[in-house]
Scaffold this active site. Structure first.
Site, PDB file in Angstrom:
ATOM      1  N   LEU A  75      -7.619   0.956  -9.524  1.00 32.84           N
ATOM      2  CA  LEU A  75      -8.114   0.348  -8.299  1.00 32.84           C
ATOM      3  C   LEU A  75      -8.321   1.492  -7.314  1.00 32.84           C
ATOM      4  O   LEU A  75      -7.384   2.248  -7.058  1.00 32.84           O
ATOM      5  CB  LEU A  75      -7.120  -0.669  -7.734  1.00 32.84           C
ATOM      6  CG  LEU A  75      -7.659  -1.566  -6.620  1.00 32.84           C
ATOM      7  CD1 LEU A  75      -6.955  -2.911  -6.620  1.00 32.84           C
ATOM      8  CD2 LEU A  75      -7.571  -0.936  -5.264  1.00 32.84           C
ATOM      9  N   ALA A  76      -9.536   1.636  -6.819  1.00 34.58           N
ATOM     10  CA  ALA A  76      -9.826   2.739  -5.904  1.00 34.58           C
ATOM     11  C   ALA A  76     -10.834   2.297  -4.852  1.00 34.58           C
ATOM     12  O   ALA A  76     -11.760   1.541  -5.138  1.00 34.58           O
ATOM     13  CB  ALA A  76     -10.387   3.934  -6.672  1.00 34.58           C
ATOM     14  N   ILE A  77     -10.638   2.802  -3.646  1.00 37.87           N
ATOM     15  CA  ILE A  77     -11.567   2.609  -2.534  1.00 37.87           C
ATOM     16  C   ILE A  77     -11.907   3.999  -2.000  1.00 37.87           C
ATOM     17  O   ILE A  77     -11.022   4.844  -1.832  1.00 37.87           O
ATOM     18  CB  ILE A  77     -10.928   1.760  -1.399  1.00 37.87           C
ATOM     19  CG1 ILE A  77     -10.562   0.370  -1.895  1.00 37.87           C
ATOM     20  CG2 ILE A  77     -11.844   1.700  -0.185  1.00 37.87           C
ATOM     21  CD1 ILE A  77     -11.733  -0.509  -2.278  1.00 37.87           C
ATOM     22  N   GLU A 109       0.986   0.395 -12.614  1.00 36.00           N
ATOM     23  CA  GLU A 109       1.749   1.595 -12.301  1.00 36.00           C
ATOM     24  C   GLU A 109       1.156   2.197 -11.038  1.00 36.00           C
ATOM     25  O   GLU A 109      -0.059   2.133 -10.832  1.00 36.00           O
ATOM     26  CB  GLU A 109       1.670   2.645 -13.421  1.00 36.00           C
ATOM     27  CG  GLU A 109       2.437   2.287 -14.671  1.00 36.00           C
ATOM     28  CD  GLU A 109       1.623   1.420 -15.628  1.00 36.00           C
ATOM     29  OE1 GLU A 109       2.218   0.807 -16.515  1.00 36.00           O
ATOM     30  OE2 GLU A 109       0.380   1.351 -15.479  1.00 36.00           O
ATOM     31  N   ASN A 114       2.028   7.622  -3.345  1.00 32.94           N
ATOM     32  CA  ASN A 114       0.843   6.938  -2.813  1.00 32.94           C
ATOM     33  C   ASN A 114       1.313   5.785  -1.925  1.00 32.94           C
ATOM     34  O   ASN A 114       1.224   4.613  -2.276  1.00 32.94           O
ATOM     35  CB  ASN A 114      -0.046   6.442  -3.955  1.00 32.94           C
ATOM     36  CG  ASN A 114      -1.372   5.913  -3.475  1.00 32.94           C
ATOM     37  OD1 ASN A 114      -1.567   5.656  -2.291  1.00 32.94           O
ATOM     38  ND2 ASN A 114      -2.287   5.716  -4.407  1.00 32.94           N
ATOM     39  N   TYR A 121       0.564  -3.124  -2.544  1.00 34.37           N
ATOM     40  CA  TYR A 121       1.084  -3.901  -3.669  1.00 34.37           C
ATOM     41  C   TYR A 121       2.313  -4.712  -3.274  1.00 34.37           C
ATOM     42  O   TYR A 121       2.432  -5.891  -3.609  1.00 34.37           O
ATOM     43  CB  TYR A 121       1.399  -2.998  -4.854  1.00 34.37           C
ATOM     44  CG  TYR A 121       0.176  -2.276  -5.385  1.00 34.37           C
ATOM     45  CD1 TYR A 121      -1.069  -2.910  -5.482  1.00 34.37           C
ATOM     46  CD2 TYR A 121       0.246  -0.959  -5.779  1.00 34.37           C
ATOM     47  CE1 TYR A 121      -2.182  -2.255  -5.958  1.00 34.37           C
ATOM     48  CE2 TYR A 121      -0.872  -0.291  -6.267  1.00 34.37           C
ATOM     49  CZ  TYR A 121      -2.079  -0.942  -6.356  1.00 34.37           C
ATOM     50  OH  TYR A 121      -3.179  -0.290  -6.830  1.00 34.37           O
TER      51      TYR A 121
END
Length: 160
Positions: A75-77, A109, A114, A121
């Protein structure tokens, strides 16, 4: 880049998106996935989604399904688009898809370092269930991963 008003859209990832996805990945992570990994995820039928804003790819996510569970693989923005709720929207899309596809739990994970991701989460309802030693590459060697789980539905123990 300064983001103006935008209408965010989440849609399935397409092969034509891969170069843009790879660009977001490279801006988001020190150790990014390659375009070939994303291509393989599409080929394998994983749940792959992109987040669009102002008609361009600014985020993406990948979900793998297994019997009774799902696993958020990526998952990345784009960092230029952080703090606009886009990561939360992608995560909620994955949770909805996992439930639609029959998962009882969703795992992922995350690097303990981060902090924004850990916060997202936990705020969404993921709980720590373990730790994987030396899971991620890091500048000074390896970094552990926190293993988190989101429970979509409680399942009665066997025999009840």
């Amino acid at each position: 880049m300064v983001a103006r008003a935008f209408l965010p859209v989440i849609r399935p990832m397409r092969p034509a998106d891969l170069a843009l996805v790879e660009g977001v990945e490279a801006r988001a992570y020190d150790y990014p996935w390659s375009i070939n990994i994303f291509r393989d995820c599409l080929r394998m039928g994983y749940e792959c989604w992109v987040q669009l804003a102002t008609e361009r790819v600014v985020g993406h996510c990948v979900l793998a399904m297994g019997p009774g569970e799902a696993h958020v693989l990526n998952l990345a923005i784009d960092p230029d688009w952080h703090n606009r709720g886009l990561g939360r929207a992608l995560l909620e899309r994955l949770l909805t898809r996992a439930e639609e596809l029959g998962a009882e739990s969703v795992f992922l994970e995350v690097r303990p370092s981060n902090a924004p991701a850990v916060h997202l989460y936990r705020a969404t309802g993921f709980r720590r269930v373990g730790r994987r030693r030396d899971y991620y590459p890091a500048e000074d060697g390896r970094e552990d991963a926190l293993v988190l789980r989101y429970t979509l539905r409680e399942v009665a123990p066997a025999g009840r």
